[in-house]
Design an enzyme around this catalytic site. Structure first.
Site, PDB file in Angstrom:
ATOM      1  N   GLU A 137       0.812  -1.279  -0.085  1.00 57.18           N
ATOM      2  CA  GLU A 137      -0.062   0.143  -0.208  1.00 57.18           C
ATOM      3  C   GLU A 137       0.893   1.338   0.000  1.00 57.18           C
ATOM      4  O   GLU A 137       0.684   1.996   0.848  1.00 57.18           O
ATOM      5  CB  GLU A 137      -0.976   0.009   1.151  1.00 57.18           C
ATOM      6  CG  GLU A 137      -1.855  -1.099   1.108  1.00 57.18           C
ATOM      7  CD  GLU A 137      -2.730  -1.357   2.346  1.00 57.18           C
ATOM      8  OE1 GLU A 137      -4.004  -1.570   2.240  1.00 57.18           O
ATOM      9  OE2 GLU A 137      -2.381  -1.024   3.641  1.00 57.18           O
TER      10      GLU A 137
HETATM   11  C1  TNX Z   1      -4.795  -3.590   4.711  1.00 56.89           C
HETATM   12  S1  TNX Z   1      -3.232  -5.917   3.851  1.00 56.89           S
HETATM   13  C2  TNX Z   1      -3.507  -3.765   5.239  1.00 56.89           C
HETATM   14  C3  TNX Z   1      -3.459  -3.137   6.473  1.00 56.89           C
HETATM   15  C4  TNX Z   1      -4.671  -2.932   7.314  1.00 56.89           C
HETATM   16  C5  TNX Z   1      -5.624  -4.042   6.977  1.00 56.89           C
HETATM   17  C6  TNX Z   1      -6.985  -4.010   7.724  1.00 56.89           C
HETATM   18  C7  TNX Z   1      -2.059  -4.982   4.112  1.00 56.89           C
HETATM   19  C8  TNX Z   1      -0.968  -5.672   3.767  1.00 56.89           C
HETATM   20  N1  TNX Z   1      -2.395  -3.891   4.549  1.00 56.89           N
HETATM   21  O1  TNX Z   1      -2.573  -1.842   6.603  1.00 56.89           O
HETATM   22  O2  TNX Z   1      -4.439  -2.824   8.626  1.00 56.89           O
HETATM   23  O3  TNX Z   1      -5.824  -3.932   5.506  1.00 56.89           O
HETATM   24  O4  TNX Z   1      -7.819  -4.861   7.351  1.00 56.89           O
END
Ligand code: TNX
Length: 508
Positions: A307
């Site tokens: 992300e």
């Molecule tokens: C996605 S999945 C994220 C996290 C969040 C989560 C909440 C991923 C690698 N990153 O930063 O906490 O969703 O469900």
């Protein structure tokens, strides 16, 4: 599970490869003079652990001896039959209990099976509790080498004692890796000598400003040692280059304008990033990864990589190529979320953690295959079944009387969802041998206490753990699983563990 007759089966989760109830065999009864015979030095530690589990039976732990097994004893023996370190055989009848494994790990997992055959009252009582164990013959070995749980201690902090309790609880399900998500936008939770401010201002708060917290190096060593004693390997994650706002608050020179921003207490993702063109970034990455690797006896270092919505492709790829080389240079095997597979310059053998859905979305399957194409393997965490921070469908409040969980991953997600998926069918083009294993992440945006963490984990973790351990050939029979789960629910309640759908656990 294969069975030899129609007697009700002892309820074991994860289901063993084979469990038989030998005809006409009488159950084992723990007598006052029963001892634990540990054959082989590595068996002694597991024998000590079992002795503590049995302590409430008589009020004192059974004696552990090295040889001369008699009728009525419990024997733990190391014997290498080439079946893998985590495998074991467990034979129980009136003459005694015999647990055999090639290594201490197998003995430990065999003890977790035995534990599920012991009276539930042992978990709660100071004794005396009569101990009868049904006659069984079990042979068992895991399907996947990596069976993980992730705790996000960045969004909300969990103390050393809380993490230790969770380790004890997940060990019951033969989970063997604890992934600690140590850093994120809201907090940096592990001491780094080169940057004391990371655990000063960087650890000062959490989501909704519910207080901060961090692990000193001594704290961290305690967690690692506690995990090791339960045959779990700790996998530290330093999430880079995104999810780094807490680091930016603590280390001004990481910011392009040299000015540290204020701490962040929201739940948005994807807004922070480290600048690959800044020398300060590389000093930081080298020092942090060097210190974390030095604190880590286990083989893995998780680099995050997810992300990074605020960074362009070129910057992201430049960052990943250099940071993953630094991580590999510490001697550890690198793990990253599947976005890291955007890079074609990963160190050989880099492991990808897949977090898209049971039917892959966007480019997640391609990104994940990129790890295998570069000599690595894959850990599966499909968000719609293995993300245990997603809410439950019944809308019931959590153990602290408030709603829990997020919904973004096709949520709410039920126990049946967590039980009803096939690891081989998630990412097209991957074979079973490309899969290192399975992990259930617990993100903690909504989780503020140990009981809340437990309630989201249990019982869905039992489903994910069974998929990770039990043979692919085992029918996933939800009705049968539910029956076995009744026994696990009773045990968790006796242990004082909060579990969704169970009576509230008594206060510890
Ligand atoms: C996605 S999945 C994220 C996290 C969040 C989560 C909440 C991923 C690698 N990153 O930063 O906490 O969703 O469900």
């Amino acid at each position: 599970m294969t069975t030899s007759n129609r007697m009700p089966l002892p309820a074991v989760i994860p289901a063993p490869v084979s469990l038989e109830r030998p005809k006409d065999a009488e159950p084992f009864e723990l007598g006052p003079g029963a001892r634990i015979v540990a054959v082989g030095t590595a068996a002694e530690e597991v024998a000590g652990y079992l002795a503590q589990l049995l302590r409430p039976a008589t009020g004192s732990a059974p004696e552990v001896v090295q040889h001369d097994a008699r009728d009525g004893d419990i024997v733990l023996a190391l014997e290498d039959d080439g079946s893998g370190d985590e495998s074991y055989r467990l034979d129980v009848d009136a003459r005694g209990i015999r647990l055999i494994a090639p290594a201490a790990a197998g003995l430990f997992f065999g003890v977790q099976t035995l534990r599920q055959l012991l009276p539930v009252e042992l978990e709660a009582s100071d004794g005396p509790v009569p101990v009868t164990v049904p006659a069984v013959r079990i042979t068992d070995a895991p399907r996947f080498a990596y069976r993980g749980v992730m705790l996000d201690v960045a969004r909300h902090f969990l103390t050393v004692e809380e993490v230790e309790r969770l380790i004890d609880e997940v060990a019951l399900l033969k989970v063997n890796h604890l992934h600690l998500h140590l850093t994120d936008d809201q907090g940096w939770r592990v001491a780094i000598d080169a940057y004391p401010a990371l655990t000063g201002i960087g650890a000062s708060t959490s989501v909704d400003g519910r207080g901060g917290g961090h692990y000193s190096k001594a704290d961290y060593a305690r967690i690692v040692a506690h995990a090791a004693a339960r045959h779990l390997t700790v996998v530290p994650e330093i999430d880079l280059p995104g999810h780094t706002h807490a680091a930016l608050t603590a280390v001004p020179e990481l910011n392009p304008d040299g000015v540290a921003p204020a701490p962040y207490e929201g739940v948005e993702v994807g807004f922070s990033g480290l600048d690959p063109h800044s020398p300060a970034t590389w000093t930081f990455v080298e020092r942090v990864l060097g210190e974390v690797a030095a604190m880590t006896p286990g083989p893995y270092l998780h680099l995050g990589g997810d992300e990074t919505l605020s960074m362009g492709d070129d910057d992201y790829l430049a960052f990943v190529a250099r940071a993953s080389a630094i991580a590999a240079g510490t001697g550890k095997a690198v793990i990253g979320w599947h976005e890291l597979g955007r890079s074609r310059e990963l160190p050989a053998g880099t492991i990808g953690q897949y977090w898209s859905f049971t039917t892959p979305r966007d480019d997640s399957a391609e990104r994940t295959r990129a790890f295998v194409e570069q000599g690595g393997r894959v850990i599966l965490s499909p968000a719609d079944v293995a993300y245990l921070d997603i809410s439950y469908p019944d809308g019931v409040d959590g153990p602290e009387g408030r709603p829990l969980g997020q919904d973004w991953a096709d949520g709410p997600n039920s126990l049946a969802d967590s039980y009803g998926w096939d690891p081989e069918r998630i990412v097209p083009g991957l074979d079973e041998s490309d899969l290192l294993g399975i992990e259930a992440p617990l993100w903690t945006e909504t989780v503020t206490t140990l009981a809340e963490a437990e309630w989201l984990l249990f019982p869905r973790l039992a489903a994910v753990a069974e998929i990770a351990w039990s043979p692919a050939t085992a029918a996933r029979d939800l009705a049968g699983f539910d029956l076995r789960l009744d026994a696990l629910r009773a045990r968790l309640a006796a242990m004082g563990v909060a579990c969704h759908g169970s009576e509230p656990a008594p206060h510890r």
